[in-house]
Design a protein around this motif. Structure first.
Motif, PDB file in Angstrom:
ATOM      1  N   PRO A  39       0.729  -1.162   0.105  1.00  0.00           N
ATOM      2  CA  PRO A  39      -0.056  -0.024  -0.050  1.00  0.00           C
ATOM      3  C   PRO A  39       0.830   1.203   0.054  1.00  0.00           C
ATOM      4  N   PHE A  40       0.337   2.383  -0.318  1.00  0.00           N
ATOM      5  CA  PHE A  40       1.115   3.659  -0.324  1.00  0.00           C
ATOM      6  C   PHE A  40       0.106   4.644   0.119  1.00  0.00           C
ATOM      7  N   LEU A  41       0.015   5.106   1.252  1.00  0.00           N
ATOM      8  CA  LEU A  41      -1.000   6.020   1.920  1.00  0.00           C
ATOM      9  C   LEU A  41      -0.238   7.542   1.699  1.00  0.00           C
ATOM     10  N   ALA A  42      -1.166   8.495   1.312  1.00  0.00           N
ATOM     11  CA  ALA A  42      -0.746   9.977   0.942  1.00  0.00           C
ATOM     12  C   ALA A  42      -1.937  10.788   1.602  1.00  0.00           C
ATOM     13  N   LEU A  43      -1.434  11.741   2.384  1.00  0.00           N
ATOM     14  CA  LEU A  43      -2.188  12.877   2.969  1.00  0.00           C
ATOM     15  C   LEU A  43      -2.041  14.152   2.251  1.00  0.00           C
ATOM     16  N   ARG A  44      -3.065  14.718   1.857  1.00  0.00           N
ATOM     17  CA  ARG A  44      -2.830  16.001   1.402  1.00  0.00           C
ATOM     18  C   ARG A  44      -3.970  16.864   1.764  1.00  0.00           C
ATOM     19  N   VAL A  45      -3.884  18.247   1.421  1.00  0.00           N
ATOM     20  CA  VAL A  45      -4.864  19.252   2.109  1.00  0.00           C
ATOM     21  C   VAL A  45      -5.354  19.847   0.520  1.00  0.00           C
ATOM     22  N   GLY A  46      -6.592  19.787   0.266  1.00  0.00           N
ATOM     23  CA  GLY A  46      -7.368  20.313  -0.933  1.00  0.00           C
ATOM     24  C   GLY A  46      -8.303  21.261  -0.501  1.00  0.00           C
ATOM     25  N   LEU A  47      -8.137  22.729  -1.097  1.00  0.00           N
ATOM     26  CA  LEU A  47      -9.014  23.778  -0.676  1.00  0.00           C
ATOM     27  C   LEU A  47      -9.467  24.359  -1.832  1.00  0.00           C
ATOM     28  N   ARG A  48     -10.475  23.857  -2.697  1.00  0.00           N
ATOM     29  CA  ARG A  48     -10.784  24.438  -4.041  1.00  0.00           C
ATOM     30  C   ARG A  48     -12.328  24.914  -3.584  1.00  0.00           C
ATOM     31  N   GLN A  49     -12.360  26.140  -4.075  1.00  0.00           N
ATOM     32  CA  GLN A  49     -13.731  26.892  -3.774  1.00  0.00           C
ATOM     33  C   GLN A  49     -14.952  26.378  -4.374  1.00  0.00           C
ATOM     34  N   GLY A  50     -15.802  26.058  -3.648  1.00  0.00           N
ATOM     35  CA  GLY A  50     -17.244  25.301  -4.274  1.00  0.00           C
ATOM     36  C   GLY A  50     -17.097  23.956  -4.286  1.00  0.00           C
ATOM     37  N   GLN A  51     -15.977  23.380  -3.884  1.00  0.00           N
ATOM     38  CA  GLN A  51     -16.028  21.813  -3.850  1.00  0.00           C
ATOM     39  C   GLN A  51     -15.793  21.278  -2.200  1.00  0.00           C
ATOM     40  N   VAL A  52     -15.695  19.984  -2.273  1.00  0.00           N
ATOM     41  CA  VAL A  52     -15.480  19.566  -0.859  1.00  0.00           C
ATOM     42  C   VAL A  52     -13.726  19.933  -0.483  1.00  0.00           C
ATOM     43  N   PHE A 115     -11.999  12.278   2.177  1.00  0.00           N
ATOM     44  CA  PHE A 115     -11.618  13.395   3.226  1.00  0.00           C
ATOM     45  C   PHE A 115     -11.726  13.074   4.829  1.00  0.00           C
ATOM     46  N   LEU A 116     -10.897  13.084   5.502  1.00  0.00           N
ATOM     47  CA  LEU A 116     -10.796  12.673   6.871  1.00  0.00           C
ATOM     48  C   LEU A 116     -11.594  13.876   7.857  1.00  0.00           C
ATOM     49  N   LEU A 117     -11.249  15.066   7.187  1.00  0.00           N
ATOM     50  CA  LEU A 117     -11.829  16.581   7.971  1.00  0.00           C
ATOM     51  C   LEU A 117     -12.205  17.212   6.458  1.00  0.00           C
ATOM     52  N   SER A 118     -13.426  17.713   6.451  1.00  0.00           N
ATOM     53  CA  SER A 118     -13.837  18.366   5.445  1.00  0.00           C
ATOM     54  C   SER A 118     -15.153  19.206   5.695  1.00  0.00           C
ATOM     55  N   VAL A 119     -15.344  20.327   4.709  1.00  0.00           N
ATOM     56  CA  VAL A 119     -16.191  21.117   4.523  1.00  0.00           C
ATOM     57  C   VAL A 119     -16.713  21.223   3.124  1.00  0.00           C
ATOM     58  N   ASP A 120     -18.241  21.111   3.018  1.00  0.00           N
ATOM     59  CA  ASP A 120     -18.671  21.128   1.465  1.00  0.00           C
ATOM     60  C   ASP A 120     -20.055  22.136   1.482  1.00  0.00           C
ATOM     61  N   PRO A 121     -19.920  23.023   0.540  1.00  0.00           N
ATOM     62  CA  PRO A 121     -18.679  23.447  -0.249  1.00  0.00           C
ATOM     63  C   PRO A 121     -17.834  24.439   0.501  1.00  0.00           C
ATOM     64  N   PHE A 122     -16.811  24.464  -0.053  1.00  0.00           N
ATOM     65  CA  PHE A 122     -15.810  25.452   0.713  1.00  0.00           C
ATOM     66  C   PHE A 122     -15.887  26.741   0.329  1.00  0.00           C
ATOM     67  N   ASP A 123     -15.871  27.646   1.032  1.00  0.00           N
ATOM     68  CA  ASP A 123     -15.789  29.035   0.824  1.00  0.00           C
ATOM     69  C   ASP A 123     -14.829  29.816   1.609  1.00  0.00           C
ATOM     70  N   PRO A 124     -13.692  30.181   0.967  1.00  0.00           N
ATOM     71  CA  PRO A 124     -12.337  30.885   1.550  1.00  0.00           C
ATOM     72  C   PRO A 124     -12.816  31.797   2.502  1.00  0.00           C
ATOM     73  N   THR A 125     -13.687  32.648   2.458  1.00  0.00           N
ATOM     74  CA  THR A 125     -14.081  33.555   3.308  1.00  0.00           C
ATOM     75  C   THR A 125     -14.958  32.980   4.455  1.00  0.00           C
TER      76      THR A 125
END
Length: 164
Positions: A39-52, A115-125
Motif C-alpha cells: 500500500p501507499f498512503l498519502a495525506l494532502r490538503v485540498g481547498l478548492r472553492q465550491g468543492q469538498v 476526506f478525513l476532515l472536510s467542509v462542503d462546499p468550501f468558501d475561503p471567506t
C-alpha cells in the motif's frame, strides 16, 4: 580418475547449482509478491472553492493498508489517536463543525480516497478558520502495513508555517 567419477562430480555440481538457483528464485518471487501488494498512503490538503475541501487520505498503492497507529496533533500538541474522541475535541475548538471520517486500527482498500476532515462546499471567506487549521495547525501521522505485516510504513502531514 575414471569417467564415472567425473560424471558423478559433474552431476553433483549441477545439482548444487540447481538448488542455489531455485532458492534464489523462491526468494525473488516472495519479494515480488510482497511488493506487488504494497500500500501507499498519502495525506494532502485540498481547498478548492465550491468543492469538498479539507484533509484527504488516499491509498495509491497496489494493496490494502492495515492501519496500526495514528497520531493527531494540533499546534504541536498531541490530541491522541485519530478517533471520534480526538476529532470531537478538535472540532470543539472551532467555530464551525467540519465533517469527519475517523478510524483506529482498520484496513483501507486499495482505492481508498476519503476526506478525513472536510467542509462542503468550501468558501475561503466563510471557512478561513478551517483553512488555517488544515494548512498551518493540524498534523497527522499514520503508521500502516501491507497484509504481509511487519513493515511499519508511515505517512504524515506536518503543518506548514504561516508565511511572514
Amino acid at each position: 580418475m575414471n569417467a564415472s567419477i567425473v560424471v558423478a562430480i559433474c552431476a553433483t555440481v549441477i545439482a548444487v547449482l540447481s538448488l542455489a538457483v531455485s532458492v534464489y528464485e523462491a526468494r525473488a518471487t516472495r519479494r515480488h509478491d510482497r511488493i506487488s501488494v504494497r500500500p501507499f498512503l498519502a495525506l494532502r490538503v485540498g481547498l478548492r472553492q465550491g468543492q469538498v475541501a479539507g484533509l484527504q487520505l488516499t491509498n495509491a498503492g497496489l494493496g490494502p493498508a492495515a492501519i496500526t497507529k495514528t497520531v493527531l496533533t494540533l499546534d504541536g500538541e498531541s490530541l491522541g489517536e485519530f478517533s471520534e474522541v480526538s476529532v470531537n475535541e478538535l472540532r470543539s475548538r472551532l467555530s464551525i463543525r467540519p465533517a469527519a471520517v475517523t478510524f483506529r486500527k482498520t484496513i483501507l482498500a486499495t482505492d481508498y480516497d476519503q476526506f478525513l476532515l472536510s467542509v462542503d462546499p468550501f468558501d475561503p471567506t466563510e471557512h478561513a478558520e478551517f483553512a488555517d487549521l488544515v494548512k498551518h495547525r493540524l498534523g497527522m501521522e499514520i503508521h500502516y502495513e501491507s497484509l504481509y505485516g511487519g513493515e511499519d510504513y508511515k505517512t504524515e502531514r506536518n503543518p506548514h508555517p504561516r508565511p511572514s
